[in-house]
Design an enzyme around this catalytic site. Sequence first.
Site, PDB file in Angstrom:
ATOM      1  N   GLY A   7       0.818  -1.222   0.000  1.00  0.00           N
ATOM      2  CA  GLY A   7       0.000   0.000   0.000  1.00  0.00           C
ATOM      3  C   GLY A   7       0.841   1.256   0.000  1.00  0.00           C
ATOM      4  N   GLY A  59       2.631   3.687   1.485  1.00  0.00           N
ATOM      5  CA  GLY A  59       3.270   3.967   2.767  1.00  0.00           C
ATOM      6  C   GLY A  59       3.831   5.371   2.843  1.00  0.00           C
ATOM      7  NE  ARG A  60       8.521   6.476  -0.883  1.00  0.00           N
ATOM      8  CZ  ARG A  60       9.655   6.839  -1.412  1.00  0.00           C
ATOM      9  NH1 ARG A  60      10.271   7.910  -1.000  1.00  0.00           N
ATOM     10  NH2 ARG A  60      10.190   6.140  -2.384  1.00  0.00           N
ATOM     11  CE  LYS A  87       7.900   7.362  -5.289  1.00  0.00           C
ATOM     12  NZ  LYS A  87       8.094   6.744  -6.603  1.00  0.00           N
ATOM     13  CG  ASP A  93      11.060   8.471   6.539  1.00  0.00           C
ATOM     14  OD1 ASP A  93      10.513   8.106   5.474  1.00  0.00           O
ATOM     15  OD2 ASP A  93      12.192   9.005   6.557  1.00  0.00           O
ATOM     16  N   GLY A  94       7.632   7.572   5.725  1.00  0.00           N
ATOM     17  CA  GLY A  94       6.616   8.210   4.885  1.00  0.00           C
ATOM     18  C   GLY A  94       7.131   9.365   4.052  1.00  0.00           C
ATOM     19  NE  ARG A 116       3.185   8.294  -8.996  1.00  0.00           N
ATOM     20  CZ  ARG A 116       3.909   7.259  -8.613  1.00  0.00           C
ATOM     21  NH1 ARG A 116       5.204   7.201  -8.871  1.00  0.00           N
ATOM     22  NH2 ARG A 116       3.356   6.234  -7.987  1.00  0.00           N
ATOM     23  NE  ARG A 157       0.419   1.193  -6.953  1.00  0.00           N
ATOM     24  CZ  ARG A 157       1.547   1.873  -6.900  1.00  0.00           C
ATOM     25  NH1 ARG A 157       2.699   1.273  -7.100  1.00  0.00           N
ATOM     26  NH2 ARG A 157       1.552   3.160  -6.628  1.00  0.00           N
ATOM     27  CG  ASP A 197       4.969  -3.442  -5.253  1.00  0.00           C
ATOM     28  OD1 ASP A 197       5.532  -4.522  -5.463  1.00  0.00           O
ATOM     29  OD2 ASP A 197       5.554  -2.463  -4.744  1.00  0.00           O
TER      30      ASP A 197
HETATM   31  P1  AMP Z   1       8.663   1.307  -3.685  1.00  0.00           P
HETATM   32  O1  AMP Z   1       9.871   0.449  -3.610  1.00  0.00           O
HETATM   33  O2  AMP Z   1       8.959   2.790  -3.572  1.00  0.00           O
HETATM   34  O3  AMP Z   1       7.785   1.008  -4.860  1.00  0.00           O
HETATM   35  O4  AMP Z   1       7.837   0.976  -2.386  1.00  0.00           O
HETATM   36  C1  AMP Z   1       7.472  -0.295  -1.966  1.00  0.00           C
HETATM   37  C2  AMP Z   1       6.616  -0.197  -0.715  1.00  0.00           C
HETATM   38  O5  AMP Z   1       7.342   0.411   0.345  1.00  0.00           O
HETATM   39  C3  AMP Z   1       5.367   0.647  -0.881  1.00  0.00           C
HETATM   40  O6  AMP Z   1       4.361   0.081  -0.107  1.00  0.00           O
HETATM   41  C4  AMP Z   1       5.807   1.993  -0.350  1.00  0.00           C
HETATM   42  O7  AMP Z   1       4.720   2.774   0.070  1.00  0.00           O
HETATM   43  C5  AMP Z   1       6.700   1.583   0.803  1.00  0.00           C
HETATM   44  N1  AMP Z   1       7.696   2.628   1.112  1.00  0.00           N
HETATM   45  C6  AMP Z   1       8.793   2.956   0.402  1.00  0.00           C
HETATM   46  N2  AMP Z   1       9.478   3.952   0.989  1.00  0.00           N
HETATM   47  C7  AMP Z   1       8.807   4.275   2.132  1.00  0.00           C
HETATM   48  C8  AMP Z   1       9.006   5.219   3.192  1.00  0.00           C
HETATM   49  N3  AMP Z   1      10.049   6.058   3.201  1.00  0.00           N
HETATM   50  N4  AMP Z   1       8.094   5.246   4.173  1.00  0.00           N
HETATM   51  C9  AMP Z   1       7.048   4.426   4.188  1.00  0.00           C
HETATM   52  N5  AMP Z   1       6.794   3.508   3.236  1.00  0.00           N
HETATM   53  C10 AMP Z   1       7.660   3.426   2.216  1.00  0.00           C
HETATM   54 MG    MG Z   2       6.236   1.265  -5.794  1.00  0.00          MG
END
Ligand code: AMP
Ligand code: MG
Length: 483
Positions: free
Chosen positions: A88, A90-91, A111, A123-124, A174, A181, A250
Amino acid sequence: MSVTFRLDNRFARELPEMAIPFTGDAAPAPRVLVLNEPLATELGLDPAWLRSDEGVQLLLGRSVPEGATPVAQAYSGHQFGGFSPRLGDGRALLLGELTAADGSLRDLHLKGSGRTPFSRGGDGLAAVGPMLREYVISQAMHALGIPTTRSLAVVATGRQVQRETLLPGAVLARVASSHLRVGSFQYARATGDVELLRRLADHAINRHHASAAQAERPYLALFEAVAAAQAALLARWMLIGFVHGVMNTDNMTISGETIDYGPCAFVDAYDPATVYSSIDHGGRYAFGNQPGIAEWNLARLAETLLPLIDDDQDKAVELAVESLKGFAAQYQNAWIVGMQAKLGLPEGLDDVLVAELIAELLGLLQTHRVDYTAFFRSLSGAARGDAEPVQRLFPEPALSDEWLSRWRGLNPQASLMDTVNPVYIPRNHLVEEALSAATSGDLAPFAQLLEAVAAPYDERAGLERYAEAAPADFGAYTTFCGT
Ligand code: AMP
Ligand code: MG
């Protein structure tokens, strides 16, 4: 100035089980670093308003027009082959859907907007460098004609983000034709609620593949439409030398747009084994593996759709397996057609001869570590009679002679070649240079790079260094996930 656009909440309304209403974090000192004014205008957003205090609050997910419901979207995903049932946003946040000039819906999404119920240990947040990276690379992809999410703005928050060091924080805004997905379908399927899955599939058909609704088996037709869009996309990536770097389920869209520019990069020398991502130890997402991984991801999508394809699960599997076979053939066909265009070859040549010519060329480029983009762009010169710039890319000019003379014998068309072989791509050394300057406050190199890649096929005086291969001392390039 007042808000004149409408932000729908269609995803939140139709799929509430997959949407958690949420808002972005406050930013201590927000500052717009870059704004895509033409895109804003195309979407009915006033650029001057977006730069105003009120507009910036929208770009941070703090305030939205009435009727909008910002949400964190739920999805699952296979990450490097292992299944995570709950990933989901997360940020990130989906602010809502805009209606573009052509009537289609576009997600407005953030994002780096702060923690959500999906943040787990994260940390989001996001840092300026990786968000500007997504901005410039997605702009380049769009200008190259490759389906992609678009970047609207990057707003620096004025807050520091802890990574290996403290870095300035930012939020990227964006736009995408949706954020559905493969992982969204995996999430719906994992709930065991077939009606939710059907609602999601209907939502996807409606937004992206409307003709599937008329098919005898709409959900199988949806699957085939996604596979066809991904086959076309993967061919474009492979022809341009793009390595996505983290093709988890995802990070693969239902629309066929490229999404989530994290550790991505363009190949310098042609080599299918190229891996840039620091975390891709096994080379799962290496350049040459990408079409096979896309097919693997599509198999995961097909699995989720089985209950909708046929009540008899054996029959559903049989149909899905048959449909999935179409992917490899469609990919291969799109790639060959694209390669023929890159080589300026006329239609109607013998298939076997063309395939041999291409295989031999790629072997030569790989063996001699020739810059992929520079090679194809210089090749039109050779079609016009000046082979010297191409020959110079090889350690010894004569190494390319035999291949060049056979290729020239096929009467290549130089003018066609210059419309498909870019002069400017966001080269790794230039991206790094621009991002490290931007991180320390100097946005000028970023602006210049953006200008070069915005018109990638159009060679311009003064931009010579943007067309050149990386300097020899640039060395092995490593990218890090955009966290
Ligand atoms: P990504 O690799 O950016 O596609 O992210 C994969 C998953 O990790 C997704 O669920 C993102 O929301 C979560 N995620 C990535 N970076 C962060 C972050 N700094 N804080 C919280 N969730 C994150
Ligand atoms: Mg992603």
